[in-house]
Design a protein around this motif. Structure first.
Motif, PDB file in Angstrom:
ATOM      1  N   GLY A 199      -4.113   6.097  -1.712  1.00 45.97           N
ATOM      2  CA  GLY A 199      -4.683   7.228  -0.577  1.00 45.97           C
ATOM      3  C   GLY A 199      -6.294   7.446  -1.170  1.00 45.97           C
ATOM      4  N   LYS A 231      -7.306   3.912   4.111  1.00 45.46           N
ATOM      5  CA  LYS A 231      -6.610   5.012   3.474  1.00 45.46           C
ATOM      6  C   LYS A 231      -7.666   5.459   2.568  1.00 45.46           C
ATOM      7  CE  LYS A 231      -1.927   3.488   3.620  1.00 45.46           C
ATOM      8  NZ  LYS A 231      -1.494   4.799   4.045  1.00 45.46           N
ATOM      9  N   CYS A 234      -6.179  -0.553   2.588  1.00 45.84           N
ATOM     10  CA  CYS A 234      -6.664   0.497   1.373  1.00 45.84           C
ATOM     11  C   CYS A 234      -7.927   1.084   1.795  1.00 45.84           C
ATOM     12  CB  CYS A 234      -6.852  -0.149   0.260  1.00 45.84           C
ATOM     13  SG  CYS A 234      -5.347  -0.978  -0.572  1.00 45.84           S
ATOM     14  N   ALA A 270       0.858  -1.202  -0.080  1.00 49.08           N
ATOM     15  CA  ALA A 270      -0.060   0.106   0.079  1.00 49.08           C
ATOM     16  C   ALA A 270       0.897   1.286   0.002  1.00 49.08           C
ATOM     17  CB  ALA A 270      -1.057  -0.074   1.152  1.00 49.08           C
ATOM     18  N   ARG A 271       1.993   1.251   0.656  1.00 46.62           N
ATOM     19  CA  ARG A 271       3.032   2.487   0.741  1.00 46.62           C
ATOM     20  C   ARG A 271       3.566   2.535  -0.542  1.00 46.62           C
ATOM     21  NH1 ARG A 271       5.439   1.665   6.760  1.00 46.62           N
ATOM     22  NH2 ARG A 271       3.704   2.809   7.767  1.00 46.62           N
TER      23      ARG A 271
END
Length: 178
Positions: A101, A126, A123, A95-96
């Protein structure tokens, strides 16, 4: 992996495994208060500790630095927690790396897998819209994880997951092709 490393003289046999969960039976004087005796924790050994010193997790008692242990909330059982370190950190890294986002539309192939199920939840936290791909038998599981759209893997070519901004897939090895 450990069977391919030579035995080192004057050292005990290597004990495998990195991740574990358990109850603290002794704590050093500099251990944080949340890791006191009786605390339920999930932790991991460093790869260096396993390879060089043979200090793996498949032992009755293990010793790790406090920085490698986290106290568990009461609602998480030890069995569930012990498998979360590897798949959880992998999902977080994915995810990073993808910079997921708010406003992203993410397609996760293998959303019912260990990494995929955690990735779905990260996710969603985020603020992304998540399209989860899984087999038909796992559709209910994937929906329960919070996907916005569930796709049965056999239908993926039928337009499922159109207009995604982030695609996160697991690799399949088949007939020598990656």
């Amino acid at each position: 992996m450990l069977q391919y490393l030579p035995a080192l003289p004057l050292l005990p046999p290597r004990i495998p495994e990195l991740e574990f969960s358990g109850t603290v039976v002794a704590a050093g004087s500099r251990a944080p208060p949340e890791l006191n005796v009786g605390a339920r924790v999930v932790a991991f050994h460093s790869l260096q500790a396993v390879i060089l010193w043979g200090e793996g997790a498949l032992a009755e008692y293990v010793r790790v630095p406090a920085a490698q242990a986290v106290r568990l909330p009461d609602e998480i059982d030890l069995v569930t927690a012990s498998g979360m370190v590897g798949c959880g950190s992998t999902a977080l890294k994915m995810a990073r790396t993808a910079a997921v986002g708010a406003g992203d539309r993410v397609l996760i192939n293998g959303a019912s897998s260990s990494v995929g199920s955690v990735l779905v939840q990260i996710c969603k936290m985020k603020g992304a819209t998540v399209v989860g791909v899984a087999s038909g038998r796992n559709e209910e599981l994937v929906r329960g994880l919070g996907v916005d759209e569930a796709c049965v893997s056999s239908l993926i070519n039928g337009g499922c997951g159109a207009d995604v901004t982030v695609l996160v897939c697991r690799l399949h090895r088949s007939e020598g092709v990656v």
